[in-house]
Design a protein around this motif. Structure first.
Motif, PDB file in Angstrom:
ATOM      1  N   ASP A  81      29.661 -38.594 -39.577  1.00 34.82           N
ATOM      2  CA  ASP A  81      28.691 -37.659 -39.024  1.00 34.82           C
ATOM      3  C   ASP A  81      27.947 -38.188 -37.810  1.00 34.82           C
ATOM      4  O   ASP A  81      27.445 -37.387 -37.009  1.00 34.82           O
ATOM      5  CB  ASP A  81      27.687 -37.243 -40.098  1.00 34.82           C
ATOM      6  N   GLN A  85      29.259 -36.121 -35.069  1.00 35.71           N
ATOM      7  CA  GLN A  85      28.213 -35.204 -34.638  1.00 35.71           C
ATOM      8  C   GLN A  85      27.963 -35.334 -33.139  1.00 35.71           C
ATOM      9  O   GLN A  85      27.854 -34.322 -32.431  1.00 35.71           O
ATOM     10  CB  GLN A  85      26.933 -35.501 -35.396  1.00 35.71           C
ATOM     11  N   LEU A 116      35.348 -33.849 -40.348  1.00 37.25           N
ATOM     12  CA  LEU A 116      34.067 -34.551 -40.235  1.00 37.25           C
ATOM     13  C   LEU A 116      33.492 -34.738 -41.632  1.00 37.25           C
ATOM     14  O   LEU A 116      33.341 -33.776 -42.378  1.00 37.25           O
ATOM     15  CB  LEU A 116      33.096 -33.770 -39.348  1.00 37.25           C
ATOM     16  N   VAL A 118      30.247 -36.337 -43.698  1.00 36.38           N
ATOM     17  CA  VAL A 118      28.867 -36.816 -43.559  1.00 36.38           C
ATOM     18  C   VAL A 118      28.672 -37.986 -44.512  1.00 36.38           C
ATOM     19  O   VAL A 118      28.512 -37.807 -45.725  1.00 36.38           O
ATOM     20  CB  VAL A 118      27.868 -35.688 -43.856  1.00 36.38           C
ATOM     21  N   ARG A 148      20.007 -32.228 -37.955  1.00 39.39           N
ATOM     22  CA  ARG A 148      21.407 -32.646 -37.786  1.00 39.39           C
ATOM     23  C   ARG A 148      22.333 -31.801 -38.646  1.00 39.39           C
ATOM     24  O   ARG A 148      23.390 -31.341 -38.194  1.00 39.39           O
ATOM     25  CB  ARG A 148      21.567 -34.126 -38.158  1.00 39.39           C
ATOM     26  N   PHE A 149      21.931 -31.615 -39.903  1.00 39.37           N
ATOM     27  CA  PHE A 149      22.791 -30.874 -40.813  1.00 39.37           C
ATOM     28  C   PHE A 149      22.869 -29.395 -40.420  1.00 39.37           C
ATOM     29  O   PHE A 149      23.893 -28.737 -40.625  1.00 39.37           O
ATOM     30  CB  PHE A 149      22.308 -31.038 -42.250  1.00 39.37           C
ATOM     31  N   ILE A 152      25.485 -29.386 -37.727  1.00 39.17           N
ATOM     32  CA  ILE A 152      26.824 -29.605 -38.288  1.00 39.17           C
ATOM     33  C   ILE A 152      27.326 -28.356 -38.985  1.00 39.17           C
ATOM     34  O   ILE A 152      28.508 -27.998 -38.874  1.00 39.17           O
ATOM     35  CB  ILE A 152      26.805 -30.826 -39.240  1.00 39.17           C
ATOM     36  N   GLU A 153      26.432 -27.656 -39.689  1.00 43.77           N
ATOM     37  CA  GLU A 153      26.827 -26.402 -40.334  1.00 43.77           C
ATOM     38  C   GLU A 153      27.245 -25.368 -39.293  1.00 43.77           C
ATOM     39  O   GLU A 153      28.199 -24.605 -39.501  1.00 43.77           O
ATOM     40  CB  GLU A 153      25.687 -25.865 -41.201  1.00 43.77           C
ATOM     41  N   CYS A 155      28.564 -26.045 -36.386  1.00 43.66           N
ATOM     42  CA  CYS A 155      29.865 -26.481 -35.877  1.00 43.66           C
ATOM     43  C   CYS A 155      31.002 -26.034 -36.789  1.00 43.66           C
ATOM     44  O   CYS A 155      32.094 -25.675 -36.324  1.00 43.66           O
ATOM     45  CB  CYS A 155      29.909 -28.004 -35.750  1.00 43.66           C
ATOM     46  N   LYS A 156      30.756 -26.068 -38.083  1.00 42.41           N
ATOM     47  CA  LYS A 156      31.789 -25.741 -39.061  1.00 42.41           C
ATOM     48  C   LYS A 156      32.315 -24.325 -38.854  1.00 42.41           C
ATOM     49  O   LYS A 156      33.489 -24.043 -39.099  1.00 42.41           O
ATOM     50  CB  LYS A 156      31.216 -25.917 -40.473  1.00 42.41           C
ATOM     51  N   VAL A 164      34.437 -29.668 -42.461  1.00 45.29           N
ATOM     52  CA  VAL A 164      33.284 -30.531 -42.739  1.00 45.29           C
ATOM     53  C   VAL A 164      33.191 -30.804 -44.232  1.00 45.29           C
ATOM     54  O   VAL A 164      33.263 -29.880 -45.048  1.00 45.29           O
ATOM     55  CB  VAL A 164      31.976 -29.876 -42.246  1.00 45.29           C
TER      56      VAL A 164
END
Length: 861
Positions: A81, A85, A116, A118, A148-149, A152-153, A155-156, A164
């Motif tokens: 991550d 990330q 990815l 985490v 950050r999360f 990342i969510e 991006c998924k 992810v």
């Protein structure tokens, strides 16, 4: 595509490319002498190269030439991550830049399968002796990393080809080994070897399965994600013949620490290694993975093992589909990738290592290749007479004892050995010393299942090694806070305090700011040091305590036999455990597409910020003239020196910035977690308190710490203040360094940070591979001194001005002009370490993202 070599794999209905025929068409019988690596690279060329370029590219492999670039197209990209990330932050920023210039941002996607995981965000704030440590640590992780999360969510669902695995599920390398790698891929009815690059230097972990998997920086991973080939030249491929059989009681950790020392001495930097021989044949995949994982510690790029019966047994053990297991064996035997087909392979260099010579080992202090036999602790000055005053910590206090890292927890024998030591210690009435912060962080949830099945998990928990998370934790410097009273005593007494961990790195300042040194050890030895409580303890000879009858207890009384370990592993590690964990885990990737191709950046975030690669320092052309040194450095500078990953202290430049942004100190988190925000991350540049900048001298001694000397004033200031001063002046900078510059983790911020500071050139005696490619990816020019010349012979002290002259091309000599304060000029020939035409193209564009943007817009206009 070269369809004349396209064949049907007997009995499967799948097609494959007959690399043997393609190679032998160029030189009869040549395929039989190729190493394993060459055969896999050749297959990639036959399948992916244009017919016009195939012969020339294959000749490089067949004739062992290294004068032409050829393309390599990895099948997958795996990311943790932190670098994953930051790579996706870069792509999100790239989408913004494309949109501003009239392009379609939705078309900016990884074209290669990208996974990815985490695993780098969890800190051990609650130790293994605390109730509900796992849940408490996960709660803190989610709170600290909400920004950050959230990204990342997004991006998924916003990017195509991105999967992810969220926090709390394991370490990327272990998941790659146990589940993600199919060993043989199938796409569009064609079977071919699995290959991957990963944004972590320990990606070679899965080389143990015969999969070419190498660690790259985030910038190089972005290149692969976006569909550009990784241009390469034939690497040096070295055979390592493993002979003999390990002695009783010797773990895979002991073996890899001995091999790491051996291979560092044999100078295998940037090479691909292939382990073979009778010794290799007897090693389990868990043992092999321990060796492959430590590839960057011995400086190589890959640490390969052949596909053989051990591979097949492991795929069955980890619950792979029966048809997939059969395909791996059939494909390997059909194409010459099965171990017995490699007996005629020829290596230009073969090294021999006798497994029977390995004794119990640790590594340290400070370097993973500094082997430390446990029977020489007193002789080496590590152990010795020590006294503990009542109520005080002892000299050499072990303040952290951590069973951590995919390096060892991928190997059930290592984990079970630690549990059996704990069981024996409990039976004999021993306990951890109260100042030792203990933790157990396996890289896979499967470890919990087989420890529960065997009844051994309560034994670890009783001794303080309860599960604190399924993540990298201490190995990545996320060891969490110490008990405040213990920390204050360390400060007040300036105590020599240490950490012992089953990880892969122990560089200065990495594990914890108050652990002055750290030692790598096998999981059972970590347990033993929690009982001892000090590194001054002679672990082989000193008594760990007394039993109920007053008889001294020694390490040998706790150490399990190989038969005891194997009995537990064979009975309690089962395929259904792997299926129980991974079938559910990979259902987490079900999602629908996000309709918004542009990310809504959070203005006050200190974790995620639109990257600045089209503005400020990076928008202008590099001058390569009038450069001042930011630092003059010695040998073995690591990426931890360049951009540390551990906890952020309030007194640091980053800590002061976060405080101004309103973050409470308890939530400063680590440098690593803030790398999606350049305003925080750039303040980590050279922020390691163990740095020695040779420009900063007091009474003839180089001062340790994050300091620089601003010129021409000659004023010594904190490193970040020097960077700010030079940024304000728009002063171009250079860094001068010794050998092996950029060792360690594959973190792109070690290159991003210096580039954003205004560094245009690094001139060193030598570079580690991953960091050099990251520098190129950021548009920094790497130059290498000629043999026999260095900062000492040239008497460089940082007062000089530097210019680079010449026509920049791969591998050419350029002129480094040094202007002294008295006006004297000296011209020095240096080697341009842009190694390929593709690297030159990236450098000329200003970096990887700039190159892609230019190419993307040119195609869509």
């Amino acid at each position: 595509m070269n369809n004349q070599y396209r064949k049907v794999l007997p009995g499967s209905g799948l097609e494959y490319f007959d690399t043997r025929a393609a190679v032998n068409d160029i030189q009869a019988g040549a395929y039989d002498t190729l190493p394993y690596t060459s055969r896999v690279l050749a297959e990639n060329l036959v399948r992916r190269c244009s017919p016009e370029s195939l012969v020339d590219s294959l000749k490089q492999i067949i004739e062992r030439k290294r004068d032409l670039d050829f393309p390599w197209y990895p099948a997958r990209v795996v990311c943790h991550d932190i670098l994953g990330q930051t790579a996706l932050v870069d792509l999100a920023g790239l989408r913004d830049a494309i949109a501003l210039q009239g392009g379609d941002p939705a078309k900016v996607n990884p074209v290669v399968e990208t996974q990815l995981i985490v695993d780098h965000s969890l800190a051990v704030e609650h130790a293994g002796f605390e109730a509900d440590a796992f849940d408490k640590n996960r709660s803190i992780e989610d709170r600290r990393n909400e920004d950050r999360f959230h990204f990342i969510e997004w991006c998924k669902t916003a990017f195509e080809n991105v999967n992810v695995i969220p926090a709390g599920n394991g370490i990327m390398h272990q998941i790659n080994l146990e589940k993600m790698s199919p060993v043989i891929q199938v796409k569009n009815g064609v079977a071919f070897p699995d290959t991957c690059v990963g944004t972590d230097s320990h990606t070679p972990h899965v080389d143990a399965l015969g999969v070419i998997a190498i660690g790259v920086g985030g910038l190089e991973a972005e290149t692969v994600m976006l569909g550009r080939p990784s241009m390469m030249r034939l690497p040096d491929i070295i055979g390592v013949n493993l002979t003999g059989t390990r002695q009783p009681g010797i773990t895979a950790t002991d073996i890899v620490l001995a091999i790491t020392e051996f291979l560092r001495n044999e100078r295998v930097v940037s090479s691909y290694l292939e382990f073979f021989g009778e010794g290799a044949k007897a090693l389990t995949i868990g043992d092999r993975a321990t060796i492959s994982n430590m590839t960057p510690e011995y400086g190589a790029t890959a640490g390969m093992f052949y596909i053989d019966e051990q591979t097949i047994q492991y795929l069955k053990l980890t619950g792979r589909d029966d048809k997939q297991v059969a395909l791996v064996e059939q494909y390997a035997k059909q194409t010459g990738l099965w171990a017995s087909d490699l007996e005629t392979a020829h290596y230009e260099r073969v090294l021999n290592f006798d497994l029977s010579s390995v004794q119990r080992n640790m590594a340290g202090p400070s370097n993973p290749h500094r082997r430390l036999p446990t029977n020489e602790l007193t002789q080496r000055g590590i152990a010795g007479a020590w006294q503990k005053e009542q109520g005080l910590l002892p000299d050499g206090a072990v303040i952290i004892a951590a069973i951590t890292s995919c390096t060892n927890t991928s190997n059930p024998r290592n984990v079970v050995a630690a549990a059996l030591v704990a069981k024996k210690a409990n039976q004999l009435g021993l306990s951890r010393k109260p100042w030792v912060k203990t933790s157990f962080a396996p890289g896979s949830k499967v470890a919990k299942l087989y420890l529960e099945d065997s009844g051994l998990l309560p034994e670890l928990e009783q001794l303080g090694f309860g599960i604190v998370g399924y993540a990298c934790t201490t190995c990545n410097g996320m060891s969490g806070a110490l008990d405040p009273k213990i920390q204050q005593e360390i400060i007040d007494r300036d105590l020599y305090s240490t950490a012992v961990l089953s990880g892969n790195r122990n560089f200065d300042g990495r594990i914890h700011p108050y652990a002055k040194q750290a030692f790598l050890a096998s999981p059972p030895l970590v347990v033993a040091y929690a009982l001892a409580g000090t590194i001054r303890f002679d672990i082989e000879r000193d008594s760990l305590g007394q039993d109920a009858q007053g008889k001294p207890i020694y390490l040998k009384d706790l150490w399990p036999s190989d038969e005891e370990i194997d009995e537990v592993v064979n009975r309690h590690v089962k395929p259904e455990q792997f299926n129980q964990v991974y079938i559910q885990m990979f259902k987490l990737n079900d999602h629908t597409a996000n309709p918004n191709p542009l990310y809504d950046w959070r203005e006050m975030s200190t974790y995620i910020r639109r990257p600045p690669y089209w503005e400020g320092a990076l928008a202008g052309e590099r001058t390569l003239s009038g450069m001042r040194p930011l630092a003059v450095l010695g040998d073995n500078i690591t990426t931890d020196h360049l951009s540390p990953s551990n906890a952020i202290l309030a007194s640091s430049a980053a800590g002061e910035y976060l405080a101004k942004m309103g973050l409470p100190e308890e939530d400063f988190n680590s440098y690593a977690t803030h790398r999606g925000d350049h305003l925080t991350a750039q303040r980590a540049t050279f922020a390691n308190p163990k740095l020695f900048n040779e420009m900063v001298v007091d009474n003839g001694e180089v001062v340790q710490g994050s300091f620089a000397r601003v010129e021409p004033e000659g004023q010594v200031v904190r490193m970040w203040e020097a960077i700010e001063t030079y940024m304000t002046r728009k002063q171009p900078l250079i860094i001068v360094a010794g050998a092996d510059y950029g060792q360690g983790s594959s973190r792109d911020w070690a290159a991003k940070g210096v580039r954003l500071a205004g560094v245009e050139v690094i001139v060193a005696e030598g570079f580690e591979r991953i960091h050099r490619t990251n520098l190129v990816g950021m548009g920094v020019l790497p130059l290498q001194f000629k043999p026999g010349e260095n900062r000492h012979t040239l008497q460089l002290d940082g007062t000089e001005l530097y210019d680079v002259k010449g026509d920049i091309k791969p591998g050419v000599d350029l002129t480094l002009t040094i202007t002294r304060t008295n006006g004297e000029k000296q011209n020095v020939a240096v080697v341009c370490r842009l190694d390929t035409a593709d690297e030159l193209s990236v450098y000329q564009a200003g970096g990887v993202l700039q190159r892609f943007a230019q190419d993307f817009l040119a195609k869509t206009v």
